[in-house]
Design a protein around this motif. Structure first.
Motif: not given
Length: 838
Positions: A97, A493, A495, A503, A505
């Protein structure tokens, strides 16, 4: 001049085998690079070594694997690049993201300054094409007479210069070939831009993709009708635009571009200082893509012509473009034909007219500047460009201002040293060239900057004053908006990145950024949650009816501070005109009003239906004298077709405010790719609840708070209750409250808003109380009447209180079974006009 993909090895032909079987091309060495996924636009890894092949993982034979030693060396340099990038940006890990924001940071911080030829090398060709393009647009798009243009004046500006143009055939370009094309373009401007796929002689004497020899330059690229280029290819084009100095025209028409690709291109356009002509017609960038391009136009100082025909741009996108062109000083033509503006399009028409006015303003002052500005001297010697050596000239002031940092950073120095150690035969000469240029650069920075980019317009003092006066007129406020950010619902959600666990969620820590024009407000950061509540209110000035209020929902890594790389969850763009207009109502050019409705379940492409009502004589009509009459006709049509699911102008089934120049509802969040955001609850979209009130400077606003009713009689036989609702009548306004079922003391808690330009002594507010019945007609219980004289309206709280409900015959008060008088409880709030009409 066409350039397709053909078979053969003769000069001027392109061999598909040569193009697909090249080794890794080393491109912008020494800086980390975002490698996007070519298929779906998601992020992959961050590597050092330049433009990476987005389709390399899916194309067999497109890359030849290196030996183990070279692979280890590449992994080592990649790790160093990631570490260096993390230390400079503060990102310890890069997630899917974050790819767009990281690319933006990559460009903003200018982690790498490529050894390209200076802008001055292309000053003459850029100025010649600029003069031609401006005269061309002046004749076709503007009134030549009003601009003072004659045939002789156009001849003085010069004819179209001879430029190298490359037009690729349809369906021949994909991400791999786009990468090769961008590598070749950069290599033409800088032979130090190394490419691994050299010919047998060990030199790069002929660019196979562009079909041009080293020493020449390509100024125009046409990639129209090549939908096989995906978002990965546009990442590469965007990076190329950040560094290229001689590209004048770029054509990306009919490439199935979406909002995601448009946003990626906008990043490169923000840093570009050469492209004058951009054509993107027959795509699908939508309003979200237009918003991204609008952000680029606020910064870009070279674009003269932008073609966005047939791009599914709706009203908010057109308004965002108008907002950006108002600040832009160079754009002379923005083609937005064949884009659907929406059913309430009168404010969009105003935006289009102002867009034309802004382009005319830029054209007029640019022509005046060209009449006084002589043509620049001839270009610098091409041998300086071919040799890859830097000229001892200061960098463009505009480029330095955009980058915001010194052009040569420690990152570049480290990269050059590592190249020398690796045994690259060209690295030693390049390092000495960089060192000499750095010394010349440091000396030039101490001197006054006399080099000015040819594409930047400099107006004389009197014209600058005229532009400032025009800006002051444009900045005059016609009103203001009060934005209340209430809450968000069903956020997705996000990251989270940590150095220890990588990483994962998790829940978002959300805050919002509300902006309109130059006003920006931030809410507090809420701790982790799917449904945060803010209840934050801010007020911002409005200069035009097409100004856009933007609300962004952001995710922060901490609850105490905001960060530059915070992730954008979703955005809502609302033109002020959509707040001012009643839903489904538009004003015609003759001053009358019409209403159009399309059910929410209608398919895309279904037409809007004209709403019919009755005129003052009781005859059916679809043309109305007032906006309120058209709004009531819309409500009648919508309620007939959609029933209880209809969203109406004069009625609401939820607690909130309805009425004139106000909207309170839940708006879906739209992602940066132009798609609605799906929240943590599968299949349910994320939304934010806003209340936006517009205040015109010449209108008095009266807000009525319908609090509750008390001691109502029993109306439902057998149940001993009633299902009450209210109808509020003030002048031409007829509002209906929500139905409160099974209650003799209903709590309505709704606000209704009306407006009037002049105070009247005989104003009154009539509230009718009805009992809702599922079968048959509703029952009228009675009316409560509140006189609203001017002297009491001006005193806060003077009209607040309880008003008795009188029977329909007007003879007595309504009472319940205990003999208690039924009443309604009201509050009034007046907002006086700033500039009342005299």
């Amino acid at each position: 001049m066409g350039c397709g993909v053909s078979r053969g090895d003769a000069p001027g032909e392109v061999s598909t085998g040569d193009m697909d079987n090249n080794k890794d091309s080393e491109s912008w060495h020494g800086a980390p690079e975002v490698r996007p996924d070519a298929g779906n636009g998601t992020a992959g890894t961050v590597t050092s070594g330049g433009i990476s092949d987005p389709d390399s993982s899916s194309r067999k034979g497109s890359m030849v694997s290196d030996d183990d030693a070279k692979r280890k060396e590449k992994r080592k340099s990649s790790a160093e690049g990631i570490s260096q990038y993390a230390s400079m940006t503060g990102n310890t890990s890069l997630g899917r993201n974050q790819v767009i924001s990281d690319l933006n940071l990559f460009n903003q911080k200018s982690l790498l300054q490529s050894n390209l030829a200076p802008q001055n090398a292309f000053a003459k060709i850029l100025e010649e094409h600029r003069r031609f393009l401006i005269s061309f647009v002046a004749v076709l798009d503007h009134d030549a007479v009003s601009l003072g243009i004659t045939d002789g004046a156009i001849e003085n500006f010069g004819t179209k210069p001879k430029i190298e143009d490359r037009q690729f055939k349809s369906h021949t370009m994909d991400n791999v070939r786009v990468r090769k094309m961008c590598d070749e373009l950069l290599h033409l401007e800088d032979t130090g831009h190394k490419m691994e796929d050299k010919d047998k002689s060990g030199t790069r004497g002929w660019m196979k993709t562009l079909q041009i020899s080293v020493g020449n330059h390509v100024h125009s690229i046409k990639l129209a009708n090549n939908p096989e280029i995906k978002i990965g290819g546009y990442f590469i084009i965007s990076q190329m635009l950040s560094y290229i100095r001689g590209l004048i025209s770029l054509d990306l028409s009919s490439n199935e571009l979406t909002a995601a690709e448009a946003r990626v291109l906008a990043i490169g356009l923000k840093l570009n200082s050469s492209v004058q002509e951009l054509r993107m017609k027959e795509n699908s960038i939508g309003s979200e893509g237009a918003t991204s391009l609008a952000d680029a136009l606020k910064v870009n100082k070279t674009l003269l012509l932008v073609d966005l025909r047939m791009n599914s741009i709706r009203g908010p996108g057109i308004c965002m473009l108008a907002d950006s062109v108002q600040e832009n000083r160079t754009l002379t033509s923005l083609d937005l034909r064949w884009n659907y503006a929406g059913e309430s399009s009168d404010f969009v028409e105003t935006a289009l007219l102002d867009l034309k006015r802004f382009c005319f303003r830029n054209m007029k002052h640019t022509l005046n500047a060209l009449k006084r500005t002589p043509m620049p001297a001839g270009p610098v010697k091409s041998s300086s460009i071919q040799s890859g050596k830097r000229l001892d000239l200061p960098e463009s002031p505009l480029a330095e201002e955009r980058n915001g940092v010194q052009p040569h950073s420690q990152a570049n120095g480290d990269a050059e040293v590592s190249n020398i150690e690796s045994g690259d035969p060209d690295s030693e000469s390049q390092a000495s060239t960089h060192a000499s240029h750095d010394r010349a650069k440091s000396e030039s920075l101490r001197k006054p900057k006399e080099v000015i980019e040819a594409s930047v317009v400099n107006y004389p003092a009197e014209e600058e004053e005229e532009l400032d006066d025009q800006d002051e007129q444009d900045d005059q406020q016609i009103g203001s908006v009060e934005v209340t950010i209430m809450s968000a619902k069903n956020l997705p959600q996000v990251i989270w990145t940590t150095g220890k666990d990588g990483e994962f969620l998790g829940l978002p820590q959300a805050y919002t950024v509300c902006s309109l024009g130059k006003s920006v407000y931030n809410t507090k950061i809420k701790k982790k949650g799917w449904n945060p509540k803010w209840d934050f209110t801010c007020t911002m000035g409005v200069q035009s009816i097409w100004n856009v209020c933007t609300v962004k929902v952001m995710h922060s890594k901490s609850t105490t501070a905001r960060h530059r790389d915070d992730y954008t969850i979703g955005t809502v763009n609302l033109p002020v005109g959509s707040i001012v207009n009643w839903r489904g109502v538009a004003k015609d050019l003759d001053g009358t009003w019409r209403a159009y409705h399309k059910p929410a379940t209608a398919a895309r492409g279904d037409p809007y239906l004209a709403c019919e009502g009755k005129d003052k004589h009781g005859s059916p009509t679809n043309i109305f004298e007032t906006a309120e009459a058209a709004a009531m006709a819309y409500d009648e049509q919508a309620h007939k077709l959609e029933g209880e699911r209809a969203v109406l102008n004069m009625a609401g089934e939820s607690r909130g405010m309805i009425g004139l120049h106000v909207k309170e509802e839940q708006y879906p969040l739209v992602g940066e790719d132009g798609v609605d955001v799906i929240g943590v609850q599968a299949g349910v979209y994320s939304a934010i609840r806003l209340r936006i009130k517009y205040f015109s400077r010449s209108v008095n606003y009266l807000e009525l708070h319908l609090e509750r009713a008390s001691c109502l009689p029993k109306m439902d036989a057998g149940l001993g209750t009633c299902d009450a609702y209210a109808i509020v009548i003030m002048g031409d306004y007829h509002f209906r409250s929500r139905v409160v079922k099974n209650s003799l003391d209903p709590q309505f808690n709704q606000w209704f808003r009306v407006g009037f330009e002049e105070f009247q002594d005989d104003m009154e507010c009539r509230v009718q109380i009805w009992d809702w019945d599922r079968i048959g007609d509703d029952d009228h219980m009675g009316d409560a009447v509140a006189k609203v004289p001017k002297e009491k309206m001006l005193v806060p709280g003077a009209l607040d209180g309880s008003y008795g409900i009188i029977n329909s015959d007007g003879m007595d008060y309504v009472k319940n079974g205990k003999g208690e008088r039924s009443s309604i409880h009201l509050k009034f709030v007046l907002y006086k006009a700033v500039e009342p009409i005299t």
